[in-house]
Design a protein around this motif. Structure first.
Motif, PDB file in Angstrom:
ATOM      1  N   ALA A 197       0.634  -1.196   0.059  1.00 26.72           N
ATOM      2  CA  ALA A 197       0.158   0.349  -0.010  1.00 26.72           C
ATOM      3  C   ALA A 197       0.595   1.269   0.355  1.00 26.72           C
ATOM      4  O   ALA A 197       0.368   2.554  -0.687  1.00 26.72           O
ATOM      5  CB  ALA A 197      -1.537   0.044   0.938  1.00 26.72           C
ATOM      6  N   HIS A 198       1.625   1.529   0.499  1.00 21.90           N
ATOM      7  CA  HIS A 198       2.626   2.530   0.617  1.00 21.90           C
ATOM      8  C   HIS A 198       4.336   2.029   1.452  1.00 21.90           C
ATOM      9  O   HIS A 198       4.496   1.374   2.407  1.00 21.90           O
ATOM     10  CB  HIS A 198       2.666   3.606   1.695  1.00 21.90           C
ATOM     11  N   SER A 199       5.907   2.185   0.678  1.00 22.37           N
ATOM     12  CA  SER A 199       6.584   1.417   1.146  1.00 22.37           C
ATOM     13  C   SER A 199       7.090   1.553   2.645  1.00 22.37           C
ATOM     14  O   SER A 199       7.603   1.475   3.256  1.00 22.37           O
ATOM     15  CB  SER A 199       8.200   2.037   0.022  1.00 22.37           C
ATOM     16  N   SER A 200       6.702   3.131   3.316  1.00 19.62           N
ATOM     17  CA  SER A 200       7.325   3.091   4.226  1.00 19.62           C
ATOM     18  C   SER A 200       6.752   2.451   5.127  1.00 19.62           C
ATOM     19  O   SER A 200       6.808   2.753   6.526  1.00 19.62           O
ATOM     20  CB  SER A 200       6.644   4.594   4.652  1.00 19.62           C
ATOM     21  N   ASN A 201       5.452   1.655   5.097  1.00 20.17           N
ATOM     22  CA  ASN A 201       5.003   0.825   6.192  1.00 20.17           C
ATOM     23  C   ASN A 201       3.826   1.641   7.206  1.00 20.17           C
ATOM     24  O   ASN A 201       3.839   1.057   8.476  1.00 20.17           O
ATOM     25  CB  ASN A 201       5.767   0.257   7.012  1.00 20.17           C
ATOM     26  N   LEU A 202       4.359   2.892   7.144  1.00 22.85           N
ATOM     27  CA  LEU A 202       3.742   3.628   7.611  1.00 22.85           C
ATOM     28  C   LEU A 202       1.508   4.576   7.688  1.00 22.85           C
ATOM     29  O   LEU A 202       0.452   4.347   8.218  1.00 22.85           O
ATOM     30  CB  LEU A 202       3.798   4.848   7.735  1.00 22.85           C
ATOM     31  N   TYR A 203       1.104   3.677   7.028  1.00 23.42           N
ATOM     32  CA  TYR A 203       0.127   3.270   5.702  1.00 23.42           C
ATOM     33  C   TYR A 203      -1.272   2.329   5.744  1.00 23.42           C
ATOM     34  O   TYR A 203      -1.335   1.778   5.499  1.00 23.42           O
ATOM     35  CB  TYR A 203      -0.253   4.187   4.572  1.00 23.42           C
ATOM     36  N   PHE A 204      -1.800   2.510   6.736  1.00 22.01           N
ATOM     37  CA  PHE A 204      -2.424   1.138   7.445  1.00 22.01           C
ATOM     38  C   PHE A 204      -3.405   2.006   8.171  1.00 22.01           C
ATOM     39  O   PHE A 204      -3.141   2.932   9.324  1.00 22.01           O
ATOM     40  CB  PHE A 204      -1.431   0.230   8.645  1.00 22.01           C
ATOM     41  N   GLY A 205      -4.294   0.680   8.862  1.00 23.87           N
ATOM     42  CA  GLY A 205      -5.028   0.892  10.060  1.00 23.87           C
ATOM     43  C   GLY A 205      -6.186   2.430  10.203  1.00 23.87           C
ATOM     44  O   GLY A 205      -6.484   2.734   9.355  1.00 23.87           O
ATOM     45  N   ALA A 206      -6.858   2.925  11.553  1.00 21.72           N
ATOM     46  CA  ALA A 206      -7.218   3.847  11.666  1.00 21.72           C
ATOM     47  C   ALA A 206      -6.795   4.619  12.598  1.00 21.72           C
ATOM     48  O   ALA A 206      -5.911   4.092  13.421  1.00 21.72           O
ATOM     49  CB  ALA A 206      -8.698   2.873  11.964  1.00 21.72           C
ATOM     50  N   ARG A 262       9.925   3.064   7.187  1.00 22.28           N
ATOM     51  CA  ARG A 262      10.960   2.440   5.924  1.00 22.28           C
ATOM     52  C   ARG A 262      11.027   2.715   4.672  1.00 22.28           C
ATOM     53  O   ARG A 262       9.990   3.845   3.936  1.00 22.28           O
ATOM     54  CB  ARG A 262      10.450   0.494   5.202  1.00 22.28           C
ATOM     55  N   ASP A 263      11.714   2.475   3.500  1.00 23.36           N
ATOM     56  CA  ASP A 263      12.402   3.114   2.183  1.00 23.36           C
ATOM     57  C   ASP A 263      12.106   2.071   0.942  1.00 23.36           C
ATOM     58  O   ASP A 263      11.717   0.923   1.645  1.00 23.36           O
ATOM     59  CB  ASP A 263      14.195   3.471   2.330  1.00 23.36           C
ATOM     60  N   ALA A 264      11.976   2.263   0.319  1.00 19.84           N
ATOM     61  CA  ALA A 264      11.502   1.779  -1.179  1.00 19.84           C
ATOM     62  C   ALA A 264      12.673   0.185  -0.788  1.00 19.84           C
ATOM     63  O   ALA A 264      11.937  -0.824  -1.513  1.00 19.84           O
ATOM     64  CB  ALA A 264      12.302   2.284  -2.640  1.00 19.84           C
ATOM     65  N   GLU A 265      14.052  -0.347  -0.444  1.00 21.07           N
ATOM     66  CA  GLU A 265      13.762  -1.032  -0.320  1.00 21.07           C
ATOM     67  C   GLU A 265      13.590  -1.573   0.841  1.00 21.07           C
ATOM     68  O   GLU A 265      14.751  -2.923   1.190  1.00 21.07           O
ATOM     69  CB  GLU A 265      15.545  -0.964  -0.830  1.00 21.07           C
ATOM     70  N   GLY A 266      13.106  -1.431   1.934  1.00 17.14           N
ATOM     71  CA  GLY A 266      12.679  -2.655   2.878  1.00 17.14           C
ATOM     72  C   GLY A 266      13.160  -2.062   3.905  1.00 17.14           C
ATOM     73  O   GLY A 266      13.626  -2.366   5.254  1.00 17.14           O
ATOM     74  N   ARG A 267      14.008  -0.568   4.561  1.00 16.62           N
ATOM     75  CA  ARG A 267      15.291  -0.585   5.371  1.00 16.62           C
ATOM     76  C   ARG A 267      14.651   0.248   6.167  1.00 16.62           C
ATOM     77  O   ARG A 267      13.645   2.270   5.823  1.00 16.62           O
ATOM     78  CB  ARG A 267      16.819  -0.184   4.457  1.00 16.62           C
ATOM     79  N   LEU A 268      14.884   0.061   7.482  1.00 13.14           N
ATOM     80  CA  LEU A 268      14.236   1.098   8.701  1.00 13.14           C
ATOM     81  C   LEU A 268      15.109   2.404   8.987  1.00 13.14           C
ATOM     82  O   LEU A 268      16.305   2.888   8.161  1.00 13.14           O
ATOM     83  CB  LEU A 268      14.791   1.024   9.968  1.00 13.14           C
ATOM     84  N   MET A 269      14.413   3.330   8.100  1.00 10.39           N
ATOM     85  CA  MET A 269      14.901   5.409   7.741  1.00 10.39           C
ATOM     86  C   MET A 269      14.630   5.092   9.672  1.00 10.39           C
ATOM     87  O   MET A 269      13.757   5.731  10.198  1.00 10.39           O
ATOM     88  CB  MET A 269      13.673   5.825   7.179  1.00 10.39           C
ATOM     89  N   LEU A 270      15.507   6.130  10.472  1.00  6.30           N
ATOM     90  CA  LEU A 270      15.709   6.714  12.125  1.00  6.30           C
ATOM     91  C   LEU A 270      15.203   8.397  11.578  1.00  6.30           C
ATOM     92  O   LEU A 270      15.704   9.170  11.658  1.00  6.30           O
ATOM     93  CB  LEU A 270      16.799   7.077  12.695  1.00  6.30           C
ATOM     94  N   LEU A 271      13.466   8.177  10.912  1.00  5.43           N
ATOM     95  CA  LEU A 271      13.427   9.829  10.782  1.00  5.43           C
ATOM     96  C   LEU A 271      11.665   9.922  12.028  1.00  5.43           C
ATOM     97  O   LEU A 271      12.244   9.637  12.760  1.00  5.43           O
ATOM     98  CB  LEU A 271      11.511   9.533   9.682  1.00  5.43           C
ATOM     99  N   SER A 272      12.258  11.585  12.094  1.00  2.00           N
ATOM    100  CA  SER A 272      11.624  12.133  13.414  1.00  2.00           C
ATOM    101  C   SER A 272       9.910  11.914  13.024  1.00  2.00           C
ATOM    102  O   SER A 272       9.413  11.470  12.516  1.00  2.00           O
ATOM    103  CB  SER A 272      11.586  13.488  13.416  1.00  2.00           C
TER     104      SER A 272
END
Length: 292
Positions: A197-206, A262-272
């Motif tokens: 749905a979105h490579s970031s893995n943040l787009y889910f749920g409610a 996550r980035d497009a390759e599935g690696r964890l991004m240490l974002l704020s």
């Protein structure tokens, strides 16, 4: 042949270590449980849950009247980390668990917890269309003590669809990145998969407000949100009392600090937190506040 024998011995040794660790974790949890159940306020602790859900569950089941010592949990992966495993082992409840991965459910069937306790593992990709049939076919319709929903996607829509179960407690994951003000969820898609749905893995749920709105319509009150900002606990309104009381969204919401992007390759991004929230801007959401 000698090499294969050594490999099997090593696997057996690893399995024994895993079992020993589980016993240590269980023993610590068994010491914690009586102190939590007698408290007037929630005290989180973790045995097999992701964070402090084990403690919250112990507090709830000892402070409200439970109709049936049965649970349903789906989205459990291989069940080594789950909301109900300690409940199954410590309090001798019966349970139905579901996950979309055959490998995960095969793992559970080979786990000691499956033959030592009354646990039914089922391989199923849960949707709003099939959830009631799955529950009925496996004999868990009617009254249950706990319904736990964590599918990283259509959580709102699946809970909305369930009409064959009367649960005392409902536990549901929420997405804190959607904030506390909006009653929003992802649009329903029966084939929703978080990473696709979105490579970031943040787009889910409610959001917390969306799930609380749905809970209210189903006769449930929000009573707790865990400290890390991932799970909400709802109790049937007729079971509330002087100890287990309804809480406001504001008091339960936590703007989660753990990082998931996550980035497009599935690696964890240490974002704020702010950077993670920005990744969600513009993605489609459904406002359920008018869903009466």
């Amino acid at each position: 042949m000698l090499r294969m024998k050594k490999i099997k011995q090593r696997i057996n040794q690893i399995n024994q270590i895993v079992q020993d660790i589980e016993q240590v974790k269980y023993a610590i949890g068994a010491l914690e449980a009586p102190t939590v159940s007698s408290c007037s306020a929630v005290r989180e602790f973790k045995v097999f849950s992701q964070s402090g859900e084990d403690g919250v569950i112990q507090w709830l089941i000892h402070n409200i009247t439970i109709q049936s010592k049965r649970f349903i949990e789906f989205g459990v992966q291989n069940y080594t980390e789950s909301n109900t495993r300690f409940l199954l082992m410590h309090d001798n409840w019966s349970g139905l668990i579901m996950d979309g991965s055959r490998a995960n459910m095969d793992y559970v069937q080979q786990d000691n917890v499956c033959w030592m306790h009354d646990l039914k593992p089922i391989t199923a990709f849960v949707t709003a269309e099939n959830i009631n049939a799955l529950i009925r076919e496996n004999g868990f319709d009617g009254k249950v003590g706990i319904l736990s929903i964590d599918i990283d996607g259509n959580d709102y829509w699946v809970w909305k669809a369930i009409d064959c179960v009367e649960a005392d407690i409902v536990i549901c994951e929420y997405n804190s990145r959607f904030g506390s003000e909006r009653a929003v969820t992802i649009p329903y898609d029966p084939g929703f998969y978080r990473t696709n749905a979105h490579s970031s893995n943040l787009y889910f749920g409610a959001s917390i407000r969306a799930l609380t709105h749905l809970g209210n319509k189903k006769g449930y009150a929000l009573v707790y949100g865990n400290r890390i900002g991932s799970n909400l606990f709802f109790v049937r309104r007729d079971l509330l009392n002087d100890v287990v009381r309804e809480k406001s969204i504001e008091s339960c919401y936590v703007r989660a600090k753990y990082r998931q992007a996550r980035d497009a390759e599935g690696r964890l991004m240490l974002l704020s937190i702010e950077e993670e929230e920005k990744l969600l801007e513009g993605l489609p959401l459904v406002d359920v506040s008018l869903d009466l």
